[in-house]
Design a protein around this motif. Structure first.
Motif, PDB file in Angstrom:
ATOM      1  N   GLN A  55       0.811  -1.213   0.000  1.00 53.67           N
ATOM      2  CA  GLN A  55       0.000   0.000   0.000  1.00 53.67           C
ATOM      3  C   GLN A  55       0.846   1.266   0.000  1.00 53.67           C
ATOM      4  OE1 GLN A  55      -3.160  -0.038   2.948  1.00 53.67           O
ATOM      5  NE2 GLN A  55      -3.284  -2.271   2.860  1.00 53.67           N
ATOM      6  N   GLY A  56       2.135   1.099  -0.198  1.00 48.59           N
ATOM      7  CA  GLY A  56       3.016   2.250  -0.214  1.00 48.59           C
ATOM      8  C   GLY A  56       4.448   1.804  -0.358  1.00 48.59           C
ATOM      9  N   ASP A  57       5.378   2.713  -0.063  1.00 47.87           N
ATOM     10  CA  ASP A  57       6.803   2.402  -0.201  1.00 47.87           C
ATOM     11  C   ASP A  57       7.553   2.674   1.104  1.00 47.87           C
ATOM     12  OD1 ASP A  57       8.928   1.494  -1.857  1.00 47.87           O
ATOM     13  OD2 ASP A  57       9.678   3.552  -2.021  1.00 47.87           O
ATOM     14  N   HIS A 122      -4.076  -6.975   6.347  1.00 48.28           N
ATOM     15  CA  HIS A 122      -4.840  -8.088   6.902  1.00 48.28           C
ATOM     16  C   HIS A 122      -4.583  -9.354   6.078  1.00 48.28           C
ATOM     17  CE1 HIS A 122      -6.830  -5.287   9.532  1.00 48.28           C
ATOM     18  NE2 HIS A 122      -7.403  -4.630   8.523  1.00 48.28           N
ATOM     19  N   HIS A 123      -5.120 -10.464   6.580  1.00 45.89           N
ATOM     20  CA  HIS A 123      -5.038 -11.735   5.852  1.00 45.89           C
ATOM     21  C   HIS A 123      -5.582 -11.545   4.435  1.00 45.89           C
ATOM     22  CE1 HIS A 123      -5.266 -16.072   5.217  1.00 45.89           C
ATOM     23  NE2 HIS A 123      -6.469 -15.884   4.721  1.00 45.89           N
ATOM     24  N   PRO A 124      -4.919 -12.096   3.400  1.00 46.43           N
ATOM     25  CA  PRO A 124      -3.848 -13.098   3.421  1.00 46.43           C
ATOM     26  C   PRO A 124      -2.429 -12.535   3.251  1.00 46.43           C
ATOM     27  CG  PRO A 124      -4.755 -13.006   1.230  1.00 46.43           C
ATOM     28  CD  PRO A 124      -5.501 -11.970   2.037  1.00 46.43           C
ATOM     29  N   ILE A 125      -2.235 -11.257   3.509  1.00 45.67           N
ATOM     30  CA  ILE A 125      -0.905 -10.661   3.305  1.00 45.67           C
ATOM     31  C   ILE A 125       0.135 -11.326   4.197  1.00 45.67           C
ATOM     32  CG2 ILE A 125       0.458  -8.560   3.621  1.00 45.67           C
ATOM     33  CD1 ILE A 125      -1.231  -8.532   1.092  1.00 45.67           C
ATOM     34  N   GLU A 126      -0.187 -11.532   5.470  1.00 46.74           N
ATOM     35  CA  GLU A 126       0.791 -12.084   6.416  1.00 46.74           C
ATOM     36  C   GLU A 126       1.225 -13.502   6.035  1.00 46.74           C
ATOM     37  OE1 GLU A 126      -1.566  -8.903   8.535  1.00 46.74           O
ATOM     38  OE2 GLU A 126      -1.991 -10.534   7.118  1.00 46.74           O
ATOM     39  N   ILE A 127       0.279 -14.358   5.701  1.00 50.99           N
ATOM     40  CA  ILE A 127       0.637 -15.721   5.312  1.00 50.99           C
ATOM     41  C   ILE A 127       1.405 -15.702   3.993  1.00 50.99           C
ATOM     42  CG2 ILE A 127      -1.610 -16.107   4.215  1.00 50.99           C
ATOM     43  CD1 ILE A 127       0.532 -18.784   5.933  1.00 50.99           C
TER      44      ILE A 127
END
Length: 309
Positions: A55-57, A122-127
């Motif tokens: 979502q950004g840098d 949020h999920h699923p970014i972490e996995i």
């Protein structure tokens, strides 16, 4: 009820122990003592060209992996380490760098993961970050002297939830132009320290649930990410460390995970100490809890993931 459940688990031929407060020998650190953040190697970007869903840098948009490679690794094993922090921050020093240095002292390569966090992600970014870390270690296994078939995942608290997630949500590789994606994301073994498992009542850690799934998650997603229903015959062998009177993450998270693994026929060893606060790390200041790294070492040695003395 808890006592009868534990007795049932023992009769199921898996390993579980309940520890009283008996002082054990201290665990061995590398020369110079436990690591500090100032001695850690430089982190590497998991996606050098930008992480999917970023979502950004800013720094918190860039998941990284920090490699701790021991001088000798007789078994060629490696562990990706996910620090805890309720999916809102990372206890990188106590549950990342220090664990990595301890693993190095046992002749095991370690890789500390900085994964993206809520409330921004949020999920699923972490996995996805965790799976990418496992794939990266396998993709560069020759460079780091690692056996692709001996790559484990370790996590504490919410990091334990993430590590457990990799044991039930994995694939054999993705069909993309990125060679790293072609590697399996399944860990060969999992190490969980006082983990979050359930994201529903009565044993949930509400902060982890909110940060991972958002304010009003769908009931089906909550059940899925409470993980126990996803355990099957392909879930990796697991080591569990917890304390019975943990006031932050109820011990039943570990008990229910243990039960699910036993029912699926997965090799599992659990050590539940009678007393101990949440977030103990290596627990070297506690005369009872400091035994748990020795128990982990014995488990790693027995399974061929650390060399026997």
């Amino acid at each position: 009820m808890l006592r009868s459940a534990l007795v049932s688990f023992v009769l199921s031929a898996a390993a579980v122990s309940i520890h009283a407060q008996t002082p054990p020998p201290a665990v061995a650190y590398p020369p110079g003592g436990p690591a500090t953040s100032t001695t850690a190697p430089a982190p590497m970007l998991l996606w050098p060209n930008g992480a999917p869903g970023a979502q950004g840098d800013a720094d918190d948009d860039k998941p990284t992996l920090t490699a701790f490679i021991p001088a000798q690794n007789p078994t060629k094993a490696a562990v990706v380490v996910a620090p805890g922090g309720g999916y809102t921050h990372l206890a990188t020093e106590k549950e990342g760098t220090m664990f990595a240095q301890w693993l190095n002292a046992q002749g095991v390569a370690a890789f500390v993961l900085k994964y993206r966090l809520g409330p921004k992600y949020h999920h699923p970014i972490e996995i996805g970050d965790a799976q990418r870390a496992i794939r990266t270690v396998r993709a560069r296994a020759t460079e780091w002297g690692i056996d692709k078939g001996k790559v484990g995942m370790m996590g504490s608290s919410a990091g334990g939830h993430l590590a457990a997630s990799t044991g039930v949500l994995f694939d054999d590789g993705l069909a993309t132009d990125d060679a790293i994606d072609h590697e399996s994301s399944r860990p060969d073994f999992v190490i969980l320290c006082y983990p979050v498992i359930r994201l529903d009542a009565p044993y949930m850690h509400s902060g982890s649930r909110k940060m991972l799934l958002g304010e009003t998650p769908d009931d089906a997603l909550v059940e899925k990410m409470s993980l126990t229903g996803l355990v099957n015959s392909k879930t990796p062998p697991t080591f569990l460390y917890t304390t019975t009177d943990d006031k932050t993450v109820p011990v039943m998270n570990s008990v229910l995970w243990y039960e699910a693994l036993v029912k699926a026929g997965i090799p599992v060893e659990m050590h539940a100490f009678q007393h101990g606060s949440h977030g103990s790390g290596l627990a070297q200041a506690d005369p009872a809890l400091r035994e748990w790294p020795n128990l982990l070492l014995h488990w790693l040695q027995a399974n061929g993931w650390a060399a026997k003395p």
